[in-house]
Design a protein around this motif. Structure first.
Motif, PDB file in Angstrom:
ATOM      1  N   ARG A   1      -3.005 -21.132 -13.997  1.00 43.62           N
ATOM      2  CA  ARG A   1      -4.451 -21.120 -14.250  1.00 43.62           C
ATOM      3  C   ARG A   1      -5.177 -20.350 -13.155  1.00 43.62           C
ATOM      4  N   ALA A   2      -4.758 -20.543 -11.918  1.00 45.95           N
ATOM      5  CA  ALA A   2      -5.393 -19.826 -10.803  1.00 45.95           C
ATOM      6  C   ALA A   2      -5.197 -18.320 -10.948  1.00 45.95           C
ATOM      7  N   ARG A   3      -3.986 -17.913 -11.293  1.00 44.82           N
ATOM      8  CA  ARG A   3      -3.727 -16.483 -11.489  1.00 44.82           C
ATOM      9  C   ARG A   3      -4.543 -15.933 -12.656  1.00 44.82           C
ATOM     10  N   ALA A   4      -4.619 -16.711 -13.727  1.00 42.58           N
ATOM     11  CA  ALA A   4      -5.390 -16.284 -14.896  1.00 42.58           C
ATOM     12  C   ALA A   4      -6.871 -16.138 -14.546  1.00 42.58           C
ATOM     13  N   LYS A   5      -7.399 -17.070 -13.767  1.00 39.54           N
ATOM     14  CA  LYS A   5      -8.808 -16.989 -13.358  1.00 39.54           C
ATOM     15  C   LYS A   5      -9.045 -15.763 -12.480  1.00 39.54           C
ATOM     16  N   LEU A   6      -8.120 -15.499 -11.543  1.00 38.53           N
ATOM     17  CA  LEU A   6      -8.234 -14.300 -10.710  1.00 38.53           C
ATOM     18  C   LEU A   6      -8.250 -13.043 -11.573  1.00 38.53           C
ATOM     19  N   LYS A   7      -7.318 -12.973 -12.504  1.00 37.48           N
ATOM     20  CA  LYS A   7      -7.209 -11.806 -13.381  1.00 37.48           C
ATOM     21  C   LYS A   7      -8.472 -11.650 -14.226  1.00 37.48           C
TER      22      LYS A   7
ATOM     23  N   THR B   1       0.810  -1.213   0.000  1.00 42.09           N
ATOM     24  CA  THR B   1       0.000   0.000   0.000  1.00 42.09           C
ATOM     25  C   THR B   1       0.847   1.268   0.000  1.00 42.09           C
ATOM     26  N   ASP B   2       2.147   1.161  -0.195  1.00 45.41           N
ATOM     27  CA  ASP B   2       3.006   2.335  -0.147  1.00 45.41           C
ATOM     28  C   ASP B   2       2.839   3.239  -1.363  1.00 45.41           C
ATOM     29  N   PHE B   3       2.435   2.668  -2.483  1.00 42.11           N
ATOM     30  CA  PHE B   3       2.452   3.417  -3.729  1.00 42.11           C
ATOM     31  C   PHE B   3       1.128   4.075  -4.081  1.00 42.11           C
ATOM     32  N   ILE B   4       0.050   3.722  -3.443  1.00 43.98           N
ATOM     33  CA  ILE B   4      -1.247   4.307  -3.755  1.00 43.98           C
ATOM     34  C   ILE B   4      -1.993   4.603  -2.471  1.00 43.98           C
ATOM     35  N   GLY B   5      -3.116   5.276  -2.615  1.00 45.32           N
ATOM     36  CA  GLY B   5      -3.928   5.583  -1.446  1.00 45.32           C
ATOM     37  C   GLY B   5      -4.397   4.309  -0.771  1.00 45.32           C
ATOM     38  N   ASP B   6      -4.462   4.350   0.543  1.00 47.47           N
ATOM     39  CA  ASP B   6      -4.864   3.170   1.306  1.00 47.47           C
ATOM     40  C   ASP B   6      -6.238   2.665   0.911  1.00 47.47           C
ATOM     41  N   ASP B   7      -7.167   3.568   0.607  1.00 47.37           N
ATOM     42  CA  ASP B   7      -8.522   3.153   0.274  1.00 47.37           C
ATOM     43  C   ASP B   7      -8.559   2.282  -0.973  1.00 47.37           C
ATOM     44  N   VAL B   8      -7.867   2.697  -2.015  1.00 48.77           N
ATOM     45  CA  VAL B   8      -7.864   1.940  -3.269  1.00 48.77           C
ATOM     46  C   VAL B   8      -7.243   0.568  -3.057  1.00 48.77           C
ATOM     47  N   SER B   9      -6.093   0.509  -2.415  1.00 45.32           N
ATOM     48  CA  SER B   9      -5.426  -0.776  -2.230  1.00 45.32           C
ATOM     49  C   SER B   9      -6.244  -1.714  -1.344  1.00 45.32           C
ATOM     50  N   ARG B  10      -6.850  -1.190  -0.291  1.00 44.70           N
ATOM     51  CA  ARG B  10      -7.683  -2.019   0.589  1.00 44.70           C
ATOM     52  C   ARG B  10      -8.899  -2.564  -0.156  1.00 44.70           C
ATOM     53  N   GLU B  11      -9.520  -1.707  -0.940  1.00 49.17           N
ATOM     54  CA  GLU B  11     -10.703  -2.136  -1.676  1.00 49.17           C
ATOM     55  C   GLU B  11     -10.364  -3.217  -2.700  1.00 49.17           C
ATOM     56  N   VAL B  12      -9.266  -3.045  -3.427  1.00 51.69           N
ATOM     57  CA  VAL B  12      -8.862  -4.053  -4.409  1.00 51.69           C
ATOM     58  C   VAL B  12      -8.434  -5.332  -3.691  1.00 51.69           C
ATOM     59  N   ALA B  13      -7.735  -5.212  -2.567  1.00 54.44           N
ATOM     60  CA  ALA B  13      -7.326  -6.405  -1.806  1.00 54.44           C
ATOM     61  C   ALA B  13      -8.554  -7.155  -1.291  1.00 54.44           C
ATOM     62  N   ASP B  14      -9.541  -6.428  -0.802  1.00 53.76           N
ATOM     63  CA  ASP B  14     -10.775  -7.069  -0.337  1.00 53.76           C
ATOM     64  C   ASP B  14     -11.489  -7.764  -1.486  1.00 53.76           C
ATOM     65  N   CYS B  15     -11.497  -7.117  -2.636  1.00 53.78           N
ATOM     66  CA  CYS B  15     -12.118  -7.704  -3.820  1.00 53.78           C
ATOM     67  C   CYS B  15     -11.393  -9.005  -4.202  1.00 53.78           C
ATOM     68  N   LEU B  16     -10.059  -8.983  -4.169  1.00 52.34           N
ATOM     69  CA  LEU B  16      -9.289 -10.188  -4.502  1.00 52.34           C
ATOM     70  C   LEU B  16      -9.574 -11.319  -3.521  1.00 52.34           C
ATOM     71  N   LYS B  17      -9.715 -10.999  -2.248  1.00 50.30           N
ATOM     72  CA  LYS B  17     -10.028 -12.031  -1.256  1.00 50.30           C
ATOM     73  C   LYS B  17     -11.388 -12.659  -1.547  1.00 50.30           C
ATOM     74  N   THR B  18     -12.346 -11.827  -1.913  1.00 49.50           N
ATOM     75  CA  THR B  18     -13.675 -12.342  -2.233  1.00 49.50           C
ATOM     76  C   THR B  18     -13.619 -13.223  -3.474  1.00 49.50           C
ATOM     77  N   ILE B  19     -12.871 -12.782  -4.473  1.00 51.02           N
ATOM     78  CA  ILE B  19     -12.717 -13.586  -5.693  1.00 51.02           C
ATOM     79  C   ILE B  19     -12.065 -14.917  -5.349  1.00 51.02           C
ATOM     80  N   LEU B  20     -11.047 -14.892  -4.505  1.00 48.27           N
ATOM     81  CA  LEU B  20     -10.378 -16.138  -4.100  1.00 48.27           C
ATOM     82  C   LEU B  20     -11.379 -17.117  -3.491  1.00 48.27           C
ATOM     83  N   ASN B  21     -12.294 -16.605  -2.698  1.00 48.53           N
ATOM     84  CA  ASN B  21     -13.295 -17.473  -2.071  1.00 48.53           C
ATOM     85  C   ASN B  21     -14.225 -18.128  -3.081  1.00 48.53           C
ATOM     86  N   HIS B  22     -14.327 -17.545  -4.279  1.00 49.37           N
ATOM     87  CA  HIS B  22     -15.199 -18.095  -5.315  1.00 49.37           C
ATOM     88  C   HIS B  22     -14.458 -18.994  -6.303  1.00 49.37           C
ATOM     89  N   LEU B  23     -13.149 -19.079  -6.191  1.00 52.15           N
ATOM     90  CA  LEU B  23     -12.391 -19.969  -7.068  1.00 52.15           C
ATOM     91  C   LEU B  23     -12.616 -21.425  -6.659  1.00 52.15           C
TER      92      LEU B  23
END
Length: 185
Positions: free
Chosen positions: A149-155, A89-111
């Motif tokens: 494949r897992a990374r591709a599905k996440l992306k 989170t050093d390179f961007i605003g905390d809000d954006v990085s947290r939101e994208v990280a939360d989104c990735l966690k949710t996506i992971l749960n659906h894989l």
């Protein structure tokens, strides 16, 4: 060999407990894992051929114990909301990085389980793909394929629900949802 379990305990117990605590959120589980690790060390100390490799040996046992913990507790790996944020989170605003990280966690749960497990073990638990192959009983190329494949599905899922903007270094600078009813964001 001059190394004994008591000496290993005195040298490694505190750093190992901290290492485990960063990877396992429940402090009681972390303490149980630590005790199991020292039981394994005590039972297998004679297998250590080179005393200079004690650090690597102990941490390999520790990583394997953490992986075993997650494998035997499927409910823990099924929901990744307790994982620490691993997005820098050093390179961007905390809000954006947290939101994208939360989104990735949710996506992971659906894989599917096999892809979720591959990502969790390699990206969150820092397991090498070679170790992943051994752990899951796959060939090295099979493990690499599974991670790819897992990374591709996440992306695919992430880019399907969000429009991401990147800086010249590839860091996310902003994002916008493509749909207001996205089930991931």
């Amino acid at each position: 060999m001059d190394i004994d379990t008591k000496g290993i305990w005195e040298e490694f117990s505190i750093p190992l407990k901290q290492f485990i605590a960063k990877r396992v959120q429940n402090k009681y589980d972390a303490e149980d894992i630590l005790q199991d690790i020292f039981c394994k060390i005590h039972d297998h100390i004679e297998t250590l051929k080179d005393e200079s490799k004690i650090h690597a040996w102990v941490y390999q046992i520790t990583r394997n114990a953490i992986i075993d913990y997650y494998r035997t507790n499927k409910s823990v790996t099924a929901e990744l909301t307790d994982l620490p944020d691993t997005v820098n989170t050093d390179f961007i605003g905390d809000d954006v990085s947290r939101e994208v990280a939360d989104c990735l966690k949710t996506i992971l749960n659906h894989l599917p389980e096999k892809y979720r497990e591959a990502i969790v073990l390699t990206e969150f638990e820092n397991l090498t793909q070679r170790d992943l192959a051994q752990r899951l009983g796959l060939s090295l190329s099979g493990a690499k394929s599974r991670v790819q494949r897992a990374r591709a599905k996440l992306k695919e899922i992430l880019l399907g629900c969000c429009h991401l903007e990147f800086d010249r270094l590839g860091n996310i600078t902003d994002y916008k949802r493509k749909h207001l009813t996205c089930k991931y964001c």
